[in-house]
Design a protein around this motif. Structure first.
Motif, PDB file in Angstrom:
ATOM      1  N   UNK A 299      -2.552   3.486   9.934  1.00 22.30           N
ATOM      2  CA  UNK A 299      -1.267   3.736  10.582  1.00 22.30           C
ATOM      3  C   UNK A 299      -0.405   2.477  10.596  1.00 22.30           C
ATOM      4  N   UNK A 300      -1.020   1.340  10.915  1.00 22.39           N
ATOM      5  CA  UNK A 300      -0.281   0.078  10.968  1.00 22.39           C
ATOM      6  C   UNK A 300       0.319  -0.255   9.604  1.00 22.39           C
ATOM      7  N   UNK A 301      -0.465  -0.066   8.562  1.00 24.05           N
ATOM      8  CA  UNK A 301       0.019  -0.340   7.203  1.00 24.05           C
ATOM      9  C   UNK A 301       1.115   0.652   6.823  1.00 24.05           C
ATOM     10  N   UNK A 302       0.912   1.909   7.197  1.00 26.32           N
ATOM     11  CA  UNK A 302       1.895   2.963   6.924  1.00 26.32           C
ATOM     12  C   UNK A 302       3.254   2.589   7.519  1.00 26.32           C
ATOM     13  N   UNK A 303       3.248   2.139   8.767  1.00 27.59           N
ATOM     14  CA  UNK A 303       4.493   1.755   9.436  1.00 27.59           C
ATOM     15  C   UNK A 303       5.095   0.511   8.806  1.00 27.59           C
ATOM     16  N   UNK A 304       4.251  -0.464   8.503  1.00 27.59           N
ATOM     17  CA  UNK A 304       4.737  -1.708   7.899  1.00 27.59           C
ATOM     18  C   UNK A 304       5.408  -1.440   6.556  1.00 27.59           C
ATOM     19  N   UNK A 305       4.899  -0.438   5.827  1.00 25.42           N
ATOM     20  CA  UNK A 305       5.459  -0.105   4.516  1.00 25.42           C
ATOM     21  C   UNK A 305       6.696   0.783   4.608  1.00 25.42           C
ATOM     22  N   UNK A 306       7.132   1.080   5.840  1.00 26.98           N
ATOM     23  CA  UNK A 306       8.363   1.848   5.995  1.00 26.98           C
ATOM     24  C   UNK A 306       8.194   3.264   6.488  1.00 26.98           C
ATOM     25  N   UNK A 307       6.947   3.684   6.785  1.00 29.14           N
ATOM     26  CA  UNK A 307       6.714   5.037   7.278  1.00 29.14           C
ATOM     27  C   UNK A 307       7.227   5.222   8.692  1.00 29.14           C
TER      28      UNK A 307
END
Length: 768
Positions: free
Chosen positions: A295-303
């Motif tokens: 989730x953290x990576x998803x958000x960092x990538x613009x999700x």
């Protein structure tokens, strides 16, 4: 002096030591890389579990390599046996198994509204646990999360609206957090997460902002965790995971310190330091930590929102957009590092990268499913990687207005006249080129069609074709024994190549393989077959209907049959015989011995048709170009500058000059060409062409000698043989079409770009 130096160095060392133990988020050199590594470890450990549950399914399905069929079945069995409603066992009053079931089923590609003939979504809408006098907050949150994974009809949407209101009503008006006897951290993290999936509901954005502000100011700890001095809110691993997950879903960057507190550790760093993603961790911590890092990576990538909100983020766009942006950044860097090119040329290429990037960002944002997003990302990355710097000075003397370079076209602005004046030359060479990326078209999906192996075919666990991922190998077989597969998925790998996930129709074994006409072909006829031969050793049967259920007659091997037409039957075909009966169109059972020519040669404006006899184009064929049977081939200059040679003789008094013998210095190339379709040779022979001719020129020459009708689109590197004597290429994705080889090997370029050599053997083979 020495004493001062000693004090200086001592203070510097002590300062660095204190900085190191202070826990600043800048101590870790590359948090992003550590997160990626931890996710990889978590996915690997999850995949090694003997029994997978719904959360495991979600973790694997959202990973880069996806989830295998065996893992899908494993997790599905767990879901339907452990969920109280589906299995008929006692219900979990908090609805934990329901929200897990909804998420797991969606991750596996199943519809929660129809699982084992039961509607889990409707059960959540009418959750019995919400019929009690005082409903538990966790029940409300669980049901809201479950219904927010997708769209399940009007009743579901109405329930989501009502549940959202109930979560908002439970928020503490003073502090902005959610308080329970269990403490504040866990329910607040869960509430933020559930609300992040419903940002369009009134009051939700403000409620989330108020909660986030309170958490950052009064619950965020220096070690990157969350808690207070209150015993009920004591920091622990679960609270840290839950709050980090909720904040990330709400759009907070948990890779850095919160609220500008630079001396505080980043929340995601605290998760890494907890070492929950390890073989020593218990199953629940491993699950929660892994999908929280995802989730953290998803958000960092613009999700945006929760990663498992499949209606809101059906394509996991952020991951694809992140990879697309990474490719663009790498290509820009490579161009900037090019010391041999001018700044103007590099700027032009970078502008082209930015234009291509913008094009594919728009495409991916518009995709409605993960397969489409993955395919667009792969094509976009390939397009970006094909953009190179064009040296305009090197092209300034070109007589052509277009220079083809890799997969894009540079249009060079030409001078308005042939003047060689300095001002004209300067104007021409200083004009920057316009770079126009060539956007490859996505192939039509072949999902659901049947194919068989033409040669040795290998199946792999995923789209990365490594020895470690090899599932099985099918060696080349004779036509009647070729392994046949059902295409269950079409996607694109990281190199931009189309890949099929297939299932062996006999063994049921599945795997990924390249969707290349070199390896696979349609297993059923789709062309205009007019005569067939039974090739199965046991013969074939004639039936009275399309379903092939009422046998009328048995046909022995090698028997020839007349066909009236090919009839589609799902993703297969039937052949309607002239006697009114049907036989299977399976190529392992029958072979076409005659195919009618196309009733028309309608082609687009770029199509060239080589006709047996020159004709005058009519109004009905104005979209195609008909050329004489004599192919156009490169010629070498004649001796002397005059167009009329003194040795030329008049023919039949027509005034036509006979130039034979004038090209005494011309070097000719003689090659052999054969055209084959369905086991038959349509034409073969030797042709002699001028040096510099292409394989396409040779085909045209053979066609002219043998009265073959050849349809060609494009020219040069884009030339494509669309049809020969009625054997035409099928729709994109069907793999039906013409392949050519030179001396037994397939060149990696178009026939129009391959320059022949004396003695070459060119073979054209129709792939069905």
């Amino acid at each position: 002096m020495k004493k001062k130096q000693f004090i200086y160095w001592l203070s510097l060392v002590v300062g660095m030591f204190l900085l190191f133990i202070g826990g600043g988020n800048f101590v870790k050199a590359d948090t992003a890389a550590d997160v990626d590594s931890a996710i990889t470890t978590g996915v690997k450990l999850t995949s090694q579990k003997k029994t997978l549950d719904a959360w495991d399914a979600a973790i694997l399905a959202t990973s880069d390599n996806g989830i295998t069929d065996a893992q899908t079945q494993n997790a599905y069995n767990t879901i339907i046996t452990t969920n109280g409603f589906i299995s008929g066992k006692d219900q979990d009053l908090a609805g934990v198994s329901n929200v897990a079931g909804m998420i797991g089923l969606r991750a596996l590609g199943n519809d929660p509204q129809n699982v084992e003939k039961k509607n889990l979504a409707a059960q959540v809408v009418n959750d019995p646990a919400r019929k009690v006098a005082k409903v538990d907050l966790y029940t409300i949150i669980n049901d809201l999360e479950g219904l927010s994974t997708g769209s399940y009809g009007k009743d579901s949407e109405a329930a989501r609206t009502e549940l959202t209101k109930e979560v908002l009503a439970a928020q503490d008006s003073k502090t902005g957090v959610w308080k329970t006897s269990w403490g504040d951290v866990d329910p607040t993290g869960r509430a933020i997460l559930a609300l992040s999936m419903n940002m369009s509901q009134p009051g939700v954005p403000a409620a989330i902002q108020k909660a986030v502000t309170e958490v950052e100011n009064n619950y965020y700890l220096k070690d990157g965790g969350f808690g207070t001095s209150d015993a009920a809110n004591k920091e622990d691993q679960y609270n840290n995971i839950t709050m980090t997950n909720g904040l990330a879903a709400a759009g907070v960057d948990v890779y850095t310190s919160l609220n500008g507190k630079s001396d505080y550790k980043a929340p995601v760093q605290q998760l890494l330091d907890q070492k929950d993603v390890s073989s020593d961790s218990n199953s629940m911590l491993l699950q929660q930590a892994t999908y929280t890092l995802q989730q953290a990576k998803f958000t960092k990538d613009g999700g945006q929102g929760w990663i498992f909100s499949f209606a809101q983020n059906p394509t996991f766009r952020a991951r694809e957009l992140g990879q697309l942006n990474d490719a663009a950044a790498a290509q820009r860097q490579a161009i900037n590092n090019d010391s041999k090119s001018s700044e103007t040329d590099k700027t032009t290429a970078i502008n082209s990268i930015n234009q291509t990037l913008e094009t594919y960002i728009t495409k991916i944002n518009g995709d409605t499913n993960s397969e489409a997003a993955i395919a667009d990302r792969a094509v976009g990355v390939a397009s970006i990687n094909n953009i190179k710097v064009v040296d305009t000075n090197a092209n300034s003397n070109s007589t052509s207005g277009t220079v083809i370079n890799n997969n894009y076209t540079t249009i060079i602005n030409q001078p308005s006249s042939s003047s060689s004046s300095i001002s004209s030359a300067a104007s021409s060479s200083s004009t920057a080129p316009i770079v126009q990326p060539t956007i490859p078209k996505k192939p039509k999906s072949a999902k659901g069609s049947y194919v068989y192996a033409l040669t040795t075919v290998k199946l792999y666990k995923g789209t990365h074709f490594t020895k470690h991922n090899l599932v099985t190998t099918y060696h080349k077989q004779s036509r009647t024994k070729r392994p046949m597969f059902l295409v269950i998925r079409q996607t694109t790998n990281t190199q931009g190549k189309t890949v099929y996930k297939v299932k062996n129709v006999n063994s049921g074994k599945t795997g990924y393989t390249l969707a290349s006409g070199k390896y696979l072909s349609n297993a059923y006829y789709s062309a205009k077959v007019t005569r067939i031969k039974a090739i199965s050793s046991k013969g074939i049967n004639e039936y009275s209907n399309l379903k092939l259920t009422h046998k009328k007659h048995h046909v022995k091997k090698n028997k020839s049959l007349a066909v009236r037409k090919v009839v589609g039957y799902g993703h297969t075909s039937r052949l309607l015989l002239t006697n009114g009966r049907y036989v299977s169109g399976n190529k392992k059972l029958v072979m076409a011995t005659k195919i009618t020519k196309s009733s028309s040669q309608n082609a687009d404006s770029s199509t060239t048709t080589v006709a047996p006899n020159p004709t005058t184009p009519s109004s009905s064929s104005s979209t195609s170009t008909t050329v004489p049977t004599t192919p156009t081939v490169p010629t070498t200059p004649t001796n002397g500058s005059s167009t009329n040679n003194s040795n030329n003789n008049s023919t039949n008094g027509s005034g036509t000059n006979d130039n034979s013998g004038s090209n005494t210095n011309t070097t000719n190339e003689t090659v052999t060409v054969s055209v084959n379709a369905n086991g038959s040779v349509l034409a073969s022979g030797s042709v002699t062409l001028t040096k510099g001719a292409t394989a396409l020129d040779a085909l045209k020459a053979l066609a002219a000698k043998n009265n073959l009708a050849v349809t060609i689109t494009g020219s040069g590197i884009t030339a494509y043989v669309k049809g020969i004597n009625g054997y035409n290429a099928g729709p994109a994705g069907t793999m039906t079409g013409w392949l050519y080889s030179i001396n037994g090997s397939e060149p990696n370029t178009s026939m129009g770009a391959y320059t022949i050599k004396d003695g070459d053997k060119i073979s054209m083979n129709y792939n069905k």
